[in-house]
Design an enzyme around this catalytic site. Structure first.
Site, PDB file in Angstrom:
ATOM      1  CG  HIS A  37      -1.381   1.199   1.795  1.00 31.71           C
ATOM      2  ND1 HIS A  37      -2.872   1.885   0.827  1.00 31.71           N
ATOM      3  CD2 HIS A  37      -1.680   1.956   2.215  1.00 31.71           C
ATOM      4  CE1 HIS A  37      -2.856   2.902   1.075  1.00 31.71           C
ATOM      5  NE2 HIS A  37      -2.287   3.028   2.384  1.00 31.71           N
ATOM      6  CG  HIS A  63       0.802   7.072   4.333  1.00 32.93           C
ATOM      7  ND1 HIS A  63       0.841   6.118   3.385  1.00 32.93           N
ATOM      8  CD2 HIS A  63      -0.614   6.529   4.329  1.00 32.93           C
ATOM      9  CE1 HIS A  63      -0.094   5.184   3.281  1.00 32.93           C
ATOM     10  NE2 HIS A  63      -0.727   5.826   3.672  1.00 32.93           N
ATOM     11  CG  ASP A  64      -0.449   4.188   6.368  1.00 27.10           C
ATOM     12  OD1 ASP A  64      -1.511   4.978   6.940  1.00 27.10           O
ATOM     13  OD2 ASP A  64      -1.461   3.164   5.868  1.00 27.10           O
ATOM     14  CD  GLU A  67      -3.561   6.215  10.915  1.00 21.66           C
ATOM     15  OE1 GLU A  67      -2.932   7.906  10.750  1.00 21.66           O
ATOM     16  OE2 GLU A  67      -4.285   5.802  10.572  1.00 21.66           O
ATOM     17  CG  ASP A  68      -1.508   1.438  10.780  1.00 22.87           C
ATOM     18  OD1 ASP A  68      -2.311   2.128  11.792  1.00 22.87           O
ATOM     19  OD2 ASP A  68      -1.929   1.940   9.419  1.00 22.87           O
ATOM     20  CG  ASP A 124      -4.207   6.849   2.232  1.00 27.21           C
ATOM     21  OD1 ASP A 124      -3.524   6.006   1.944  1.00 27.21           O
ATOM     22  OD2 ASP A 124      -4.038   7.584   3.161  1.00 27.21           O
TER      23      ASP A 124
HETATM   24  P1  NDP Z   1     -11.373   1.056   9.058  1.00 32.66           P
HETATM   25  O1  NDP Z   1     -11.253   2.727   8.869  1.00 32.66           O
HETATM   26  O2  NDP Z   1     -12.091   0.326   9.440  1.00 32.66           O
HETATM   27  O3  NDP Z   1     -10.526   0.573   7.547  1.00 32.66           O
HETATM   28  C1  NDP Z   1     -10.488   1.528   6.004  1.00 32.66           C
HETATM   29  C2  NDP Z   1      -9.174   1.481   6.550  1.00 32.66           C
HETATM   30  O4  NDP Z   1      -8.316   0.510   6.461  1.00 32.66           O
HETATM   31  C3  NDP Z   1      -8.450   2.461   5.354  1.00 32.66           C
HETATM   32  O5  NDP Z   1      -8.839   3.761   5.650  1.00 32.66           O
HETATM   33  C4  NDP Z   1      -6.776   1.988   4.674  1.00 32.66           C
HETATM   34  O6  NDP Z   1      -6.142   3.056   5.989  1.00 32.66           O
HETATM   35  C5  NDP Z   1      -6.954   0.833   5.658  1.00 32.66           C
HETATM   36  N1  NDP Z   1      -6.914  -0.551   4.905  1.00 32.66           N
HETATM   37  C6  NDP Z   1      -6.353  -1.946   4.872  1.00 32.66           C
HETATM   38  N2  NDP Z   1      -6.534  -2.436   4.079  1.00 32.66           N
HETATM   39  C7  NDP Z   1      -8.089  -2.091   2.773  1.00 32.66           C
HETATM   40  C8  NDP Z   1      -8.769  -3.026   1.731  1.00 32.66           C
HETATM   41  N3  NDP Z   1      -8.104  -3.632   1.348  1.00 32.66           N
HETATM   42  N4  NDP Z   1      -9.137  -1.622   0.844  1.00 32.66           N
HETATM   43  C9  NDP Z   1      -9.548  -0.191   2.094  1.00 32.66           C
HETATM   44  N5  NDP Z   1      -9.085  -0.040   3.306  1.00 32.66           N
HETATM   45  C10 NDP Z   1      -7.953  -0.831   3.597  1.00 32.66           C
HETATM   46  O7  NDP Z   1     -13.470   1.621   7.897  1.00 32.66           O
HETATM   47  P2  NDP Z   1     -13.916   2.512   8.415  1.00 32.66           P
HETATM   48  O8  NDP Z   1     -13.835   2.639  10.138  1.00 32.66           O
HETATM   49  O9  NDP Z   1     -13.659   3.737   7.458  1.00 32.66           O
HETATM   50  O10 NDP Z   1     -15.675   2.280   7.900  1.00 32.66           O
HETATM   51  C11 NDP Z   1     -16.255   2.769   6.856  1.00 32.66           C
HETATM   52  C12 NDP Z   1     -17.169   3.105   6.647  1.00 32.66           C
HETATM   53  O11 NDP Z   1     -18.438   1.790   7.103  1.00 32.66           O
HETATM   54  C13 NDP Z   1     -17.045   4.341   7.450  1.00 32.66           C
HETATM   55  O12 NDP Z   1     -17.884   5.431   6.890  1.00 32.66           O
HETATM   56  C14 NDP Z   1     -18.257   3.409   8.057  1.00 32.66           C
HETATM   57  O13 NDP Z   1     -18.992   4.367   9.368  1.00 32.66           O
HETATM   58  C15 NDP Z   1     -19.169   2.816   8.232  1.00 32.66           C
HETATM   59  N6  NDP Z   1     -19.223   1.671   8.764  1.00 32.66           N
HETATM   60  C16 NDP Z   1     -20.674   0.763   8.312  1.00 32.66           C
HETATM   61  C17 NDP Z   1     -20.599  -0.839   9.109  1.00 32.66           C
HETATM   62  C18 NDP Z   1     -22.517  -1.198   8.422  1.00 32.66           C
HETATM   63  O14 NDP Z   1     -22.464  -2.329   8.620  1.00 32.66           O
HETATM   64  N7  NDP Z   1     -23.123  -0.743   7.499  1.00 32.66           N
HETATM   65  C19 NDP Z   1     -20.200  -1.226  10.399  1.00 32.66           C
HETATM   66  C20 NDP Z   1     -18.848   0.247  10.641  1.00 32.66           C
HETATM   67  C21 NDP Z   1     -18.223   0.783   9.840  1.00 32.66           C
HETATM   68  P3  NDP Z   1      -4.489   3.070   5.568  1.00 32.66           P
HETATM   69  O15 NDP Z   1      -4.217   3.533   4.253  1.00 32.66           O
HETATM   70  O16 NDP Z   1      -4.556   4.234   6.324  1.00 32.66           O
HETATM   71  O17 NDP Z   1      -4.572   1.805   6.021  1.00 32.66           O
HETATM   72 ZN    ZN Z   2      -2.837   4.725   4.050  1.00 36.43          ZN
END
Ligand code: NDP
Ligand code: ZN
Length: 187
Positions: A37, A63-64, A67-68, A124
């Site tokens: 990523h 960048h991560d 955070e991670d 990102d």
């Molecule tokens: P997360 O923040 O838990 O996950 C998204 C983040 O995970 C990304 O921003 C990315 O961040 C990282 N990531 C790692 N692997 C992947 C991948 N394969 N594809 C995409 N991103 C990946 O999720 P959210 O809390 O943002 O949830 C998404 C939306 O869903 C929100 O708007 C929330 O409100 C909603 N939601 C809905 C539910 C439902 O059942 N309807 C339940 C829970 C949430 P990085 O690049 O920083 O690693």
């Molecule tokens: Zn990222």
């Protein structure tokens, strides 16, 4: 063009980030190695955004890390300097905040970021929205994917005005991702 110091920094940062993320996987079904990523984000900046600023490119690779992973700001400052640290800190969420507050803060803070941070965050979001469409986190419902894209669009609204190519590319990726989800929902 990059000089030999830039290439040296790039390779040192790539090695550093790959070690820091070595035990981590992305959230997709195939559990893609995490380092793919940050590499994709750096490559998007270079190829789509035509960004030639070395601080932004190595910032993407890192960048991560704050955070991670267990990386400390001191490590980044000592190894890669204050400018790189400042950029990585600008794109790092405060993990002490609850998730919804973090997501809201990303929307609110986007317009106040530096140009480097805006470009990095655009790349990102391009990569994450692409992944939502092509290799979504496992077990995510279609609604959850849709909500993620809408939230990403709100963040990107505050990042505009720094790189037309990245902004247009985001719009295309987001539209395609939403279209694909709508078709899936209708079937
Ligand atoms: P997360 O923040 O838990 O996950 C998204 C983040 O995970 C990304 O921003 C990315 O961040 C990282 N990531 C790692 N692997 C992947 C991948 N394969 N594809 C995409 N991103 C990946 O999720 P959210 O809390 O943002 O949830 C998404 C939306 O869903 C929100 O708007 C929330 O409100 C909603 N939601 C809905 C539910 C439902 O059942 N309807 C339940 C829970 C949430 P990085 O690049 O920083 O690693
Ligand atoms: Zn990222």
């Amino acid at each position: 063009m990059f000089n030999s110091n830039d290439i040296s920094l790039f390779l040192t940062v790539l090695k550093f980030a790959s070690v820091k993320h070595r035990d981590q996987r992305r959230k997709d079904c195939k559990a893609t190695p995490y380092i793919n990523h940050p590499i994709e984000v750096a490559e998007t900046l270079w190829r789509i955004g035509e960004v030639r600023d070395i601080v932004t490119i190595v910032g993407a690779l890192l960048h991560d890390t704050l955070e991670d992973t267990h990386t400390t700001p001191e490590e980044i400052q000592t190894l890669f300097g204050a400018e790189v640290l400042a950029l990585v800190q600008e794109v790092t969420d405060d993990k002490n905040l609850p998730k919804q507050a973090r997501k809201l803060k990303q929307i609110e803070s986007a317009p106040h970021k530096s140009t480097r941070a805006k470009e990095l965050k655009l790349a990102d979001k391009i990569c994450n929205v692409y992944d939502i469409a092509h290799s979504s986190p496992k077990n995510w419902s279609l609604e959850q994917r849709q909500e993620y894209i809408i939230w990403a669009e709100q963040v990107v609204a505050g990042l505009r005005g720094v790189n037309q190519s990245l902004e247009t590319h985001f719009d295309i990726i987001a539209a395609k991702a939403k279209h694909a989800i709508t078709i899936k929902k209708d079937n």
